[in-house]
Design a protein around this motif. Structure first.
Motif, PDB file in Angstrom:
ATOM      1  N   ARG B 156      28.199  38.962  50.327  1.00  0.00           N
ATOM      2  CA  ARG B 156      29.403  39.548  50.937  1.00  0.00           C
ATOM      3  C   ARG B 156      30.536  39.787  49.938  1.00  0.00           C
ATOM      4  O   ARG B 156      31.563  40.347  50.310  1.00  0.00           O
ATOM      5  N   ASP B 157      30.374  39.338  48.671  1.00  0.00           N
ATOM      6  CA  ASP B 157      31.468  39.489  47.705  1.00  0.00           C
ATOM      7  C   ASP B 157      31.881  40.951  47.541  1.00  0.00           C
ATOM      8  O   ASP B 157      33.059  41.247  47.311  1.00  0.00           O
ATOM      9  N   ALA B 158      30.927  41.867  47.675  1.00  0.00           N
ATOM     10  CA  ALA B 158      31.230  43.293  47.494  1.00  0.00           C
ATOM     11  C   ALA B 158      32.265  43.785  48.506  1.00  0.00           C
ATOM     12  O   ALA B 158      33.058  44.672  48.206  1.00  0.00           O
ATOM     13  N   GLU B 159      32.263  43.184  49.710  1.00  0.00           N
ATOM     14  CA  GLU B 159      33.222  43.622  50.737  1.00  0.00           C
ATOM     15  C   GLU B 159      34.655  43.325  50.316  1.00  0.00           C
ATOM     16  O   GLU B 159      35.562  44.141  50.529  1.00  0.00           O
ATOM     17  N   LEU B 160      34.849  42.140  49.732  1.00  0.00           N
ATOM     18  CA  LEU B 160      36.200  41.772  49.287  1.00  0.00           C
ATOM     19  C   LEU B 160      36.636  42.679  48.133  1.00  0.00           C
ATOM     20  O   LEU B 160      37.797  43.100  48.071  1.00  0.00           O
ATOM     21  N   ASP B 161      35.702  42.995  47.241  1.00  0.00           N
ATOM     22  CA  ASP B 161      36.029  43.898  46.139  1.00  0.00           C
ATOM     23  C   ASP B 161      36.431  45.281  46.667  1.00  0.00           C
ATOM     24  O   ASP B 161      37.369  45.895  46.152  1.00  0.00           O
ATOM     25  N   ALA B 162      35.722  45.747  47.683  1.00  0.00           N
ATOM     26  CA  ALA B 162      36.046  47.060  48.256  1.00  0.00           C
ATOM     27  C   ALA B 162      37.430  47.029  48.903  1.00  0.00           C
ATOM     28  O   ALA B 162      38.215  47.976  48.771  1.00  0.00           O
ATOM     29  N   LEU B 163      37.727  45.931  49.594  1.00  0.00           N
ATOM     30  CA  LEU B 163      39.040  45.801  50.229  1.00  0.00           C
ATOM     31  C   LEU B 163      40.134  45.752  49.167  1.00  0.00           C
ATOM     32  O   LEU B 163      41.195  46.373  49.315  1.00  0.00           O
ATOM     33  N   GLU B 164      39.887  45.028  48.073  1.00  0.00           N
ATOM     34  CA  GLU B 164      40.881  44.976  46.991  1.00  0.00           C
ATOM     35  C   GLU B 164      41.155  46.382  46.462  1.00  0.00           C
ATOM     36  O   GLU B 164      42.304  46.750  46.205  1.00  0.00           O
ATOM     37  N   ASP B 165      40.101  47.153  46.307  1.00  0.00           N
ATOM     38  CA  ASP B 165      40.249  48.515  45.811  1.00  0.00           C
ATOM     39  C   ASP B 165      41.176  49.322  46.726  1.00  0.00           C
ATOM     40  O   ASP B 165      42.076  50.023  46.252  1.00  0.00           O
ATOM     41  N   ALA B 166      40.978  49.191  48.050  1.00  0.00           N
ATOM     42  CA  ALA B 166      41.819  49.909  49.019  1.00  0.00           C
ATOM     43  C   ALA B 166      43.266  49.420  48.943  1.00  0.00           C
ATOM     44  O   ALA B 166      44.210  50.222  48.978  1.00  0.00           O
ATOM     45  N   VAL B 167      43.446  48.103  48.827  1.00  0.00           N
ATOM     46  CA  VAL B 167      44.798  47.534  48.739  1.00  0.00           C
ATOM     47  C   VAL B 167      45.509  48.036  47.477  1.00  0.00           C
ATOM     48  O   VAL B 167      46.678  48.415  47.510  1.00  0.00           O
ATOM     49  N   PHE B 168      44.777  48.072  46.363  1.00  0.00           N
ATOM     50  CA  PHE B 168      45.363  48.584  45.111  1.00  0.00           C
ATOM     51  C   PHE B 168      45.841  50.024  45.283  1.00  0.00           C
ATOM     52  O   PHE B 168      46.941  50.380  44.870  1.00  0.00           O
ATOM     53  N   ARG B 169      44.997  50.857  45.888  1.00  0.00           N
ATOM     54  CA  ARG B 169      45.386  52.260  46.073  1.00  0.00           C
ATOM     55  C   ARG B 169      46.648  52.375  46.907  1.00  0.00           C
ATOM     56  O   ARG B 169      47.558  53.141  46.597  1.00  0.00           O
ATOM     57  N   ASP B 170      46.709  51.605  47.997  1.00  0.00           N
ATOM     58  CA  ASP B 170      47.895  51.619  48.863  1.00  0.00           C
ATOM     59  C   ASP B 170      49.141  51.209  48.087  1.00  0.00           C
ATOM     60  O   ASP B 170      50.191  51.852  48.185  1.00  0.00           O
ATOM     61  N   LEU B 171      49.029  50.135  47.316  1.00  0.00           N
ATOM     62  CA  LEU B 171      50.196  49.633  46.587  1.00  0.00           C
ATOM     63  C   LEU B 171      50.667  50.656  45.556  1.00  0.00           C
ATOM     64  O   LEU B 171      51.875  50.893  45.408  1.00  0.00           O
ATOM     65  N   LEU B 172      49.718  51.297  44.866  1.00  0.00           N
ATOM     66  CA  LEU B 172      50.102  52.331  43.898  1.00  0.00           C
ATOM     67  C   LEU B 172      50.806  53.482  44.603  1.00  0.00           C
ATOM     68  O   LEU B 172      51.769  54.046  44.081  1.00  0.00           O
ATOM     69  N   THR B 173      50.325  53.830  45.799  1.00  0.00           N
ATOM     70  CA  THR B 173      50.955  54.914  46.554  1.00  0.00           C
ATOM     71  C   THR B 173      52.402  54.566  46.900  1.00  0.00           C
ATOM     72  O   THR B 173      53.309  55.392  46.723  1.00  0.00           O
ATOM     73  N   PHE B 174      52.616  53.335  47.372  1.00  0.00           N
ATOM     74  CA  PHE B 174      53.988  52.905  47.697  1.00  0.00           C
ATOM     75  C   PHE B 174      54.889  52.983  46.460  1.00  0.00           C
ATOM     76  O   PHE B 174      56.059  53.350  46.543  1.00  0.00           O
ATOM     77  N   MET B 175      54.325  52.615  45.308  1.00  0.00           N
ATOM     78  CA  MET B 175      55.107  52.643  44.071  1.00  0.00           C
ATOM     79  C   MET B 175      55.471  54.068  43.681  1.00  0.00           C
ATOM     80  O   MET B 175      56.575  54.326  43.194  1.00  0.00           O
ATOM     81  N   MET B 176      54.528  54.981  43.884  1.00  0.00           N
ATOM     82  CA  MET B 176      54.788  56.375  43.503  1.00  0.00           C
ATOM     83  C   MET B 176      55.758  57.050  44.476  1.00  0.00           C
ATOM     84  O   MET B 176      56.519  57.922  44.102  1.00  0.00           O
ATOM     85  N   GLU B 177      55.717  56.614  45.743  1.00  0.00           N
ATOM     86  CA  GLU B 177      56.618  57.177  46.760  1.00  0.00           C
ATOM     87  C   GLU B 177      58.079  56.884  46.452  1.00  0.00           C
ATOM     88  O   GLU B 177      58.954  57.708  46.688  1.00  0.00           O
ATOM     89  N   ASP B 178      58.324  55.676  45.954  1.00  0.00           N
ATOM     90  CA  ASP B 178      59.714  55.261  45.753  1.00  0.00           C
ATOM     91  C   ASP B 178      59.769  54.212  44.636  1.00  0.00           C
ATOM     92  O   ASP B 178      59.256  53.104  44.797  1.00  0.00           O
ATOM     93  N   PRO B 179      60.416  54.551  43.512  1.00  0.00           N
ATOM     94  CA  PRO B 179      60.469  53.615  42.378  1.00  0.00           C
ATOM     95  C   PRO B 179      61.070  52.268  42.752  1.00  0.00           C
ATOM     96  O   PRO B 179      60.810  51.264  42.084  1.00  0.00           O
ATOM     97  N   ARG B 180      61.851  52.216  43.833  1.00  0.00           N
ATOM     98  CA  ARG B 180      62.434  50.932  44.230  1.00  0.00           C
ATOM     99  C   ARG B 180      61.366  49.957  44.735  1.00  0.00           C
ATOM    100  O   ARG B 180      61.612  48.761  44.852  1.00  0.00           O
ATOM    101  N   ASN B 181      60.189  50.478  45.051  1.00  0.00           N
ATOM    102  CA  ASN B 181      59.083  49.603  45.481  1.00  0.00           C
ATOM    103  C   ASN B 181      58.317  49.000  44.310  1.00  0.00           C
ATOM    104  O   ASN B 181      57.449  48.139  44.516  1.00  0.00           O
ATOM    105  N   ILE B 182      58.589  49.468  43.090  1.00  0.00           N
ATOM    106  CA  ILE B 182      57.703  49.131  41.963  1.00  0.00           C
ATOM    107  C   ILE B 182      57.648  47.628  41.699  1.00  0.00           C
ATOM    108  O   ILE B 182      56.568  47.036  41.583  1.00  0.00           O
ATOM    109  N   THR B 183      58.811  46.978  41.624  1.00  0.00           N
ATOM    110  CA  THR B 183      58.799  45.545  41.286  1.00  0.00           C
ATOM    111  C   THR B 183      58.073  44.726  42.355  1.00  0.00           C
ATOM    112  O   THR B 183      57.178  43.927  42.050  1.00  0.00           O
ATOM    113  N   PHE B 184      58.454  44.964  43.607  1.00  0.00           N
ATOM    114  CA  PHE B 184      57.827  44.227  44.712  1.00  0.00           C
ATOM    115  C   PHE B 184      56.311  44.449  44.732  1.00  0.00           C
ATOM    116  O   PHE B 184      55.519  43.498  44.812  1.00  0.00           O
ATOM    117  N   CYS B 185      55.917  45.697  44.642  1.00  0.00           N
ATOM    118  CA  CYS B 185      54.477  46.005  44.740  1.00  0.00           C
ATOM    119  C   CYS B 185      53.703  45.516  43.521  1.00  0.00           C
ATOM    120  O   CYS B 185      52.511  45.198  43.636  1.00  0.00           O
TER     121      CYS B 185
END
Lengths: 233, 233
Positions: B156-185
């Motif tokens: 099942r380890d692959a499932e957590l890796d896949a979820l991490e990948d999705a979370v990373f993409r989301d966080l990068l998107t938030f950072m690109m949307e607004d530079p004020r999110n960069i530190t928090f994200c």
């Protein structure tokens, strides 16, 4: 008979020392190759680092197996026991340094397609220089069983943490300046963290060397820290 | 005499098992407390997690000391030797899970002053749920010495890796949307990496349990991986 046992034990220890020395050399090479791969976007070199990590894993298993057999057969005590258990710990730290180099190499391979920001890599190179020095010095301290040299490595860990803090601030600034830097710099943030971890493992090894020779612990959680590396902003 | 030795060995193993069970329980609590501290910006709770890590370090040393003494005194072979060396490895993985929880708690303390983005934490909570389940299941697999249960965790380890990948993409998107999110994200990116590492350690423990019982290795480097977590973009 006692003499024979002593000689056998010494032969085991010499073999263990040779394995640690080999692992140390491979770890140093993996790190510098991973950094070269990152700076020059050399995917083949990155791939070589990733493959070399398998050798590190195998060497760690070899060290652990031999050390456990040595403990069971020779039943060492005092410094001999500390030494035999110590090499198990040191091989685990070296294997994890190999993992950090592999992680940097994986990012070097991913990053190859991204827009670059060469000035962002400068700080990482300084971190690598410092981490590589720490690693070299602690391997020497182990080879010489020199507790003072080990303590000197241990004291210097704060410098690498302070440098990581500066690198983090710079990378965050680049990201805030231009959102197009975000992906590239995020990869580099993790590489900076990998290099800081190399320093931590060198410090762990310093603690192990100090313990082997003196039977005293350096105060683990009281490690000198100039900055907290989690203080990003 | 043999009987006495066997009973002493069993008593040592039972003590080691009890320590592993205690470490497992503490690791689970540290992780859920660290996530609560992150979500609610509770600095005191974060501080408690950071302090609890000292207990994990002490327990790991206790396990290592007792296991080494057991190997020297009882000279176990076959499954008994694999079990005694296995608990050393498992305690090291549990101690490192404690380190990951401590890292999350440190960030929870730092993040408390930053502008928040509650939707950015949702993915991390899912990652924690999955990692906590993996940890619970592998601790059960160890307690039962159940290689099939261990293998199920490992798969099942692959499932957590896949979820991490999705979370990373989301966080990068938030950072690109607004530079004020960069530190928090950026803090959250590292927390996501910490949770992914928890899954890796659970997988390591699964490999150890499988090896203890069967004397066979699960193919370490061939671990099923749906995604490569370093693929950020």
């Amino acid at each position: 008979m006692v003499d024979h046992t002593v000689r056998s034990f010494d032969a085991d220890l010499e073999t263990l020392d040779r394995h640690i020395s080999e692992m140390g050399g491979i770890a140093e090479k993996m790190l510098s190759d991973a950094m070269d791969a990152l700076a020059t976007m050399n995917i083949e070199l990155a791939q070589k680092v990733i493959e070399t990590d398998l050798r590190m894993d195998a060497l760690q298993r070899t060290v652990e197996d031999l050390a456990v057999r040595t403990i069971a057969r020779r039943q060492p005590v005092a410094i001999d026991l500390r030494d035999t258990v110590g090499v198990i710990r040191i091989s685990a730290d070296l294997e994890r340094i190999g993992d950090q180099a592999k992680n940097i190499a994986k990012r070097a391979a991913k990053i190859a397609g991204e827009a670059r920001l060469p000035r962002a890599i400068v700080g990482l190179k300084s971190m690598h220089d410092m981490a590589a020095n720490q690693l070299k010095d602690v391997l020497d301290a182990f080879a010489q069983r020199d507790p003072d040299a080990a303590k000197a490595v241990w004291r210097r860990d704060a410098e690498l943490d302070a440098l990581e803090d500066a690198v983090f601030r710079d990378l965050l600034t680049f990201m805030m300046e231009d959102p197009r830097n975000i992906t590239f710099c995020t990869h580099l943030l993790f590489c900076a963290k990998n290099l800081e971890r190399v320093g931590d493992h060198a410090t762990n090894i310093a603690e192990t060397v100090y313990y082997i020779v003196t039977a005293q612990n350096l105060p683990g959680e009281e490690r000198p820290r100039g900055y907290d590396a989690t203080a990003l902003a």
